[in-house]
Design a protein around this motif. Structure first.
Motif, PDB file in Angstrom:
ATOM      1  N   GLU A  41       0.829  -1.218   0.000  1.00  0.00           N
ATOM      2  CA  GLU A  41       0.000   0.000   0.000  1.00  0.00           C
ATOM      3  C   GLU A  41       0.857   1.259   0.000  1.00  0.00           C
ATOM      4  O   GLU A  41       0.601   2.194  -0.775  1.00  0.00           O
ATOM      5  CB  GLU A  41      -0.897   0.033   1.248  1.00  0.00           C
ATOM      6  CG  GLU A  41      -1.990  -0.977   1.289  1.00  0.00           C
ATOM      7  CD  GLU A  41      -2.688  -1.009   2.651  1.00  0.00           C
ATOM      8  OE1 GLU A  41      -2.408  -0.132   3.511  1.00  0.00           O
ATOM      9  OE2 GLU A  41      -3.506  -1.916   2.865  1.00  0.00           O
ATOM     10  N   LEU A  42       1.861   1.297   0.870  1.00  0.00           N
ATOM     11  CA  LEU A  42       2.726   2.474   0.956  1.00  0.00           C
ATOM     12  C   LEU A  42       3.505   2.679  -0.334  1.00  0.00           C
ATOM     13  O   LEU A  42       3.643   3.816  -0.814  1.00  0.00           O
ATOM     14  CB  LEU A  42       3.698   2.331   2.137  1.00  0.00           C
ATOM     15  CG  LEU A  42       3.062   2.367   3.521  1.00  0.00           C
ATOM     16  CD1 LEU A  42       4.062   1.930   4.586  1.00  0.00           C
ATOM     17  CD2 LEU A  42       2.501   3.745   3.822  1.00  0.00           C
ATOM     18  N   ASN A  43       4.019   1.598  -0.904  1.00  0.00           N
ATOM     19  CA  ASN A  43       4.785   1.685  -2.152  1.00  0.00           C
ATOM     20  C   ASN A  43       3.898   2.210  -3.282  1.00  0.00           C
ATOM     21  O   ASN A  43       4.313   3.061  -4.067  1.00  0.00           O
ATOM     22  CB  ASN A  43       5.350   0.303  -2.495  1.00  0.00           C
ATOM     23  CG  ASN A  43       6.566   0.359  -3.376  1.00  0.00           C
ATOM     24  OD1 ASN A  43       7.281   1.352  -3.433  1.00  0.00           O
ATOM     25  ND2 ASN A  43       6.824  -0.732  -4.061  1.00  0.00           N
ATOM     26  N   ARG A  44       2.665   1.730  -3.328  1.00  0.00           N
ATOM     27  CA  ARG A  44       1.717   2.176  -4.363  1.00  0.00           C
ATOM     28  C   ARG A  44       1.329   3.635  -4.149  1.00  0.00           C
ATOM     29  O   ARG A  44       1.365   4.445  -5.070  1.00  0.00           O
ATOM     30  CB  ARG A  44       0.472   1.283  -4.328  1.00  0.00           C
ATOM     31  CG  ARG A  44      -0.574   1.653  -5.385  1.00  0.00           C
ATOM     32  CD  ARG A  44      -1.889   0.933  -5.176  1.00  0.00           C
ATOM     33  NE  ARG A  44      -2.443   1.330  -3.891  1.00  0.00           N
ATOM     34  CZ  ARG A  44      -2.903   0.472  -2.973  1.00  0.00           C
ATOM     35  NH1 ARG A  44      -2.883  -0.816  -3.181  1.00  0.00           N
ATOM     36  NH2 ARG A  44      -3.397   0.931  -1.835  1.00  0.00           N
ATOM     37  N   ASP A  45       0.979   3.973  -2.898  1.00  0.00           N
ATOM     38  CA  ASP A  45       0.463   5.315  -2.622  1.00  0.00           C
ATOM     39  C   ASP A  45       1.533   6.398  -2.706  1.00  0.00           C
ATOM     40  O   ASP A  45       1.240   7.524  -3.112  1.00  0.00           O
ATOM     41  CB  ASP A  45      -0.195   5.353  -1.244  1.00  0.00           C
ATOM     42  CG  ASP A  45      -1.445   4.483  -1.175  1.00  0.00           C
ATOM     43  OD1 ASP A  45      -1.913   3.991  -2.231  1.00  0.00           O
ATOM     44  OD2 ASP A  45      -1.948   4.272  -0.055  1.00  0.00           O
ATOM     45  N   TYR A  46       2.765   6.097  -2.300  1.00  0.00           N
ATOM     46  CA  TYR A  46       3.803   7.134  -2.233  1.00  0.00           C
ATOM     47  C   TYR A  46       4.806   7.088  -3.366  1.00  0.00           C
ATOM     48  O   TYR A  46       5.445   8.094  -3.656  1.00  0.00           O
ATOM     49  CB  TYR A  46       4.530   7.085  -0.883  1.00  0.00           C
ATOM     50  CG  TYR A  46       3.641   7.527   0.236  1.00  0.00           C
ATOM     51  CD1 TYR A  46       3.447   8.872   0.504  1.00  0.00           C
ATOM     52  CD2 TYR A  46       2.947   6.597   1.005  1.00  0.00           C
ATOM     53  CE1 TYR A  46       2.602   9.286   1.518  1.00  0.00           C
ATOM     54  CE2 TYR A  46       2.100   7.003   2.024  1.00  0.00           C
ATOM     55  CZ  TYR A  46       1.922   8.348   2.272  1.00  0.00           C
ATOM     56  OH  TYR A  46       1.084   8.755   3.265  1.00  0.00           O
ATOM     57  N   ARG A  47       4.962   5.921  -3.989  1.00  0.00           N
ATOM     58  CA  ARG A  47       5.950   5.821  -5.070  1.00  0.00           C
ATOM     59  C   ARG A  47       5.317   5.465  -6.413  1.00  0.00           C
ATOM     60  O   ARG A  47       5.994   5.456  -7.428  1.00  0.00           O
ATOM     61  CB  ARG A  47       7.021   4.779  -4.727  1.00  0.00           C
ATOM     62  CG  ARG A  47       7.873   5.178  -3.520  1.00  0.00           C
ATOM     63  CD  ARG A  47       9.004   4.199  -3.254  1.00  0.00           C
ATOM     64  NE  ARG A  47       9.897   4.089  -4.387  1.00  0.00           N
ATOM     65  CZ  ARG A  47      10.239   2.921  -4.954  1.00  0.00           C
ATOM     66  NH1 ARG A  47       9.784   1.787  -4.496  1.00  0.00           N
ATOM     67  NH2 ARG A  47      11.064   2.909  -5.989  1.00  0.00           N
ATOM     68  N   GLY A  48       4.034   5.126  -6.414  1.00  0.00           N
ATOM     69  CA  GLY A  48       3.353   4.746  -7.649  1.00  0.00           C
ATOM     70  C   GLY A  48       3.787   3.388  -8.160  1.00  0.00           C
ATOM     71  O   GLY A  48       3.613   3.092  -9.343  1.00  0.00           O
ATOM     72  N   VAL A  49       4.343   2.541  -7.287  1.00  0.00           N
ATOM     73  CA  VAL A  49       4.802   1.206  -7.676  1.00  0.00           C
ATOM     74  C   VAL A  49       3.862   0.195  -7.011  1.00  0.00           C
ATOM     75  O   VAL A  49       3.850   0.065  -5.782  1.00  0.00           O
ATOM     76  CB  VAL A  49       6.267   0.961  -7.248  1.00  0.00           C
ATOM     77  CG1 VAL A  49       6.715  -0.426  -7.654  1.00  0.00           C
ATOM     78  CG2 VAL A  49       7.180   2.033  -7.853  1.00  0.00           C
ATOM     79  N   ASP A  50       3.090  -0.515  -7.826  1.00  0.00           N
ATOM     80  CA  ASP A  50       2.009  -1.367  -7.322  1.00  0.00           C
ATOM     81  C   ASP A  50       2.481  -2.790  -7.018  1.00  0.00           C
ATOM     82  O   ASP A  50       2.044  -3.750  -7.642  1.00  0.00           O
ATOM     83  CB  ASP A  50       0.855  -1.383  -8.330  1.00  0.00           C
ATOM     84  CG  ASP A  50      -0.426  -1.941  -7.746  1.00  0.00           C
ATOM     85  OD1 ASP A  50      -0.514  -2.077  -6.512  1.00  0.00           O
ATOM     86  OD2 ASP A  50      -1.338  -2.267  -8.527  1.00  0.00           O
TER      87      ASP A  50
END
Length: 149
Positions: A41-50
């Motif tokens: 979730e954090l990677n997706r929300d803050y870095r755009g990496v899903d």
């Protein structure tokens, strides 16, 4: 997710302290261990990496686009700790990588703590030259602690 042992906690603290001493920096760091779902979730929300990752760093001392500069009286700065930022580590990913790389969980958590810490200080590994510099610093700190491969 079960809490890690005091020995592992102390090991990560020693690794970060050794890295801070090597880099001649003082400050506070928060390390949080999470599961793969949370780091995803954090990677997706803050870095755009899903996808899940092993470690994320959120530096407090970098100013990004659209952030406001806040004036603080220099004389008051001594009253506040130097907050370097947060390091988020996926414990399941660390366990998986330790097995994959054939070394201990201690080595992997030490590596991820130092890696995340160096990111807080602005180090990166986007180019071969940057990667060489960052990874050599990491290995020096880990060797000092006795966490070799």
């Amino acid at each position: 997710m079960e809490p890690i042992s005091e020995q592992l906690q102390e090991l990560m603290i020693r690794c970060i302290q050794a890295a801070a001493q090597r880099e001649e920096v003082e400050g506070e760091v928060v390390v949080t261990l999470v599961n793969n779902e949370r780091i995803h979730e954090l990677n997706r929300d803050y870095r755009g990496v899903d996808r899940p990752t092993d470690v994320l760093s959120f530096a407090m001392n970098e100013s990004g686009e659209g952030e406001m500069d806040i004036y603080i009286d220099e004389s008051e700065l001594a009253d506040y700790p130097n907050m370097l930022g947060d390091i988020i580590i996926s414990l399941p990913k660390a366990q998986e990588q330790a097995e994959e790389y054939g070394h201990s969980l201690e080595r992997e958590l030490g590596f991820l703590a130092v890696h995340g810490f160096l990111h807080l200080l602005g180090y990166d590994h986007g180019t071969a030259e940057e990667e060489k510099e960052m990874f050599s610093r990491q290995e020096e700190v880990l060797a000092q602690i006795g966490l070799t491969r």
